[in-house]
Scaffold this motif. Structure first.
Motif, PDB file in Angstrom:
ATOM      1  N   GLY A 159      33.228  10.895  58.998  1.00  9.46           N
ATOM      2  CA  GLY A 159      33.164  11.742  57.940  1.00  9.46           C
ATOM      3  C   GLY A 159      34.381  13.025  58.203  1.00  9.46           C
ATOM      4  N   SER A 197      35.892  16.423  55.814  1.00 10.43           N
ATOM      5  CA  SER A 197      36.087  17.481  54.821  1.00 10.43           C
ATOM      6  C   SER A 197      36.927  18.637  55.298  1.00 10.43           C
ATOM      7  CB  SER A 197      34.751  17.764  54.555  1.00 10.43           C
ATOM      8  OG  SER A 197      34.467  18.640  53.375  1.00 10.43           O
ATOM      9  N   LYS A 223      35.948   8.223  55.385  1.00  9.88           N
ATOM     10  CA  LYS A 223      34.886   8.669  54.194  1.00  9.88           C
ATOM     11  C   LYS A 223      35.296  10.213  54.090  1.00  9.88           C
ATOM     12  CE  LYS A 223      29.898   8.949  53.045  1.00  9.88           C
ATOM     13  NZ  LYS A 223      30.048   8.174  51.853  1.00  9.88           N
ATOM     14  N   TYR A 236      34.680  13.758  52.164  1.00  6.29           N
ATOM     15  CA  TYR A 236      34.028  14.637  51.287  1.00  6.29           C
ATOM     16  C   TYR A 236      35.031  15.812  50.654  1.00  6.29           C
ATOM     17  CZ  TYR A 236      29.764  12.193  53.392  1.00  6.29           C
ATOM     18  OH  TYR A 236      28.877  11.265  53.949  1.00  6.29           O
ATOM     19  N   PRO A 241      29.925  18.259  53.697  1.00  5.60           N
ATOM     20  CA  PRO A 241      28.685  17.720  53.624  1.00  5.60           C
ATOM     21  C   PRO A 241      27.417  18.610  54.043  1.00  5.60           C
ATOM     22  CG  PRO A 241      29.970  16.999  55.492  1.00  5.60           C
ATOM     23  CD  PRO A 241      30.725  17.726  54.620  1.00  5.60           C
ATOM     24  N   GLU A 258      23.010  15.650  54.556  1.00  4.17           N
ATOM     25  CA  GLU A 258      23.990  14.386  54.493  1.00  4.17           C
ATOM     26  C   GLU A 258      24.502  14.324  55.865  1.00  4.17           C
ATOM     27  OE1 GLU A 258      26.312  14.737  50.320  1.00  4.17           O
ATOM     28  OE2 GLU A 258      26.910  16.173  51.629  1.00  4.17           O
TER      29      GLU A 258
END
Length: 337
Positions: free
Chosen positions: A92, A94, A112, A114, A118, A122
């Motif tokens: 993940g 971001s 993935k 965000y 997150p 999450e």
């Protein structure tokens, strides 16, 4: 006849033994290679790295093996992992201020992403074993202090120039990249990235050692007539000093039009990022400001936009920052490039 049959059987048995021996010989090197790789991993770990908590106290974290499920937040964290070839470890991401560099876009598109950082819930759901980000990520409003994660067997690392250590410095950027290289056992790649940065600094410094130092200011427009200064205690300032500039606005802080006019820099670098201050508006807000028209940099049109990610928690973009600042100061060095 019995003798002949016996001789044939003995021959077949001998052939079978030889064949088995050859089969073992061909597979043996593969087994040895696996053992060798395993031994290399065992020899490298455990690795202990110093990071920080939200109170800015040093905290030692130990990695028994390379992390397998990583959450990376903010530009430098994401791009450093991609530059080190660790995209398969990322679960993940971001917090981008800019699009990732072109050479990483293909791998980044598979991750993935965000749009907003997150939440703690999450992140818990993703079951990471490592979280990499800025100091601000571990505030109570975001993921909470690092102790919460360490108690759950999840290691963390804060970028040192994201508000953890003062002053910001090139050495902190080097150390972050080298530390991540150690954590993931890719030290050769990390060393190569850092050495390229150091070589670029030394190359420019050597080329301009007989030149007069250029009066320089690095700033960010906060609003009309108010500027945030990137002084000697910033990455941009450290780079500018490193390549021989005269950083006339030496201290980070705020400055107005009158102070900037008094400094009268020959070159201005104006910081831009994301949707808040885009490249064009960062440049326009300086060049079209009538109150600054007497400044040498504006009269000679030596005002250059520079990415936030090249002068703050810069990661692998430190090299881009070195080149952007060097080219703005000494364009003649880059005329043939």
């Amino acid at each position: 006849m019995k003798k002949i049959i016996s001789m044939i059987l003995i021959g077949l048995m001998a052939f079978g033994i030889t064949g088995c021996g050859n089969e073992d010989a061909t597979t043996a090197p593969k087994t040895e290679t696996k053992v060798e790789n395993s031994n290399e991993q065992l020899a490298h770990y455990p690795v202990t790295i110093t990071t920080y908590d939200y109170a800015k106290n040093p905290v030692k974290v130990t990695f028994e093996k390379s992390p397998e499920k990583v959450i990376a937040v903010y530009q430098n964290s994401i791009e450093t992992l991609l530059a080190l070839g660790l995209q398969d470890k990322i679960i993940g991401v971001s917090g981008l201020d800019h699009d990732v560099k072109d050479e990483y876009k293909s791998e980044f598109s598979k991750l993935k992403h965000y749009e907003k950082t997150p939440t703690k819930e999450e992140v818990i759901g993703l079951e990471p074993d490592f979280i990499l980000g800025w100091y601000s990520l571990f505030s109570e409003k975001k993921l909470g202090d690092v102790g919460f994660w360490h108690e759950r067997g999840i290691n963390t690392y804060m970028a040192q120039n994201s508000g953890v250590i003062k002053p910001d410095s090139l050495q902190n950027e080097y150390d972050d990249i080298l530390n991540i290289g150690k954590i993931f056992n890719v030290e050769n790649k990390a060393n190569e990235i850092v050495n390229n940065m150091k070589k670029e600094i030394e190359k420019v410094k050597d080329l301009v050692k007989e030149k007069e130092a250029v009066k320089t200011v690095i700033l960010e427009v906060e609003k009309d007539g108010v500027y945030r200064i990137y002084g000697e205690d910033s990455i941009g300032g450290d780079i500018a000093k490193g390549v021989g500039a005269n950083l006339v606005a030496k201290s980070s802080g705020k400055m107005g039009n009158e102070d900037l006019i008094k400094l009268n820099p020959d070159v201005i670098f104006t910081v831009y990022y994301g949707k808040e201050i885009d490249k064009e508006s960062a440049l326009k807000s300086i060049m079209t400001n009538e109150g600054l028209s007497s400044i040498s940099a504006i009269k000679s049109e030596r005002v250059h936009p520079i990415m936030l990610s090249e002068v703050y928690a810069s990661g692998i973009r430190t090299l881009d920052g070195i080149k952007t600042i060097s080219k703005g100061l000494y364009p003649e060095l880059y005329e043939d490039k």
